[in-house]
Design a protein around this motif. Sequence first.
Motif: not given
Length: 123
Positions: A24, A29-30, A73, A76
């Motif tokens: 991503t 993202f997280s 994470n 990503n």
Amino acid sequence: QVQLVESGGGLVQAGDSLRLSCATSGRTFSSYKMGWFRQSPGKEREFVAGMTWGAGTAYADSVKGRFTISRDNAKNTVYLQMNSLKPEDTAVYYCAARRLMGIPRTPANYDYWGQGTQVTVSS
């Protein structure tokens, strides 16, 4: 805006394993809740697995015990480890991202989608 790119699909035999990846873009993202869906010809897109930003997960009954969703994470990236594959697992697999809380099983509740990756399991 979030962009999702799936990879890792392919042609395997029943009983084999595959790991799908979903890379991503975006700095947040997280905070997104991630899901994997699949769609085979003539069928609606169905929920496979989902994961919150922490460790919360959800699975479709048809894959529970065989598939595992995880995320990194720092990279990503979200993964779908698929073991003991069956011919009925054959489908295009899609990665999806959602901003709001929860892991809904309805595609309409996800904000972003990847282009999909084909998984074919031969008997």
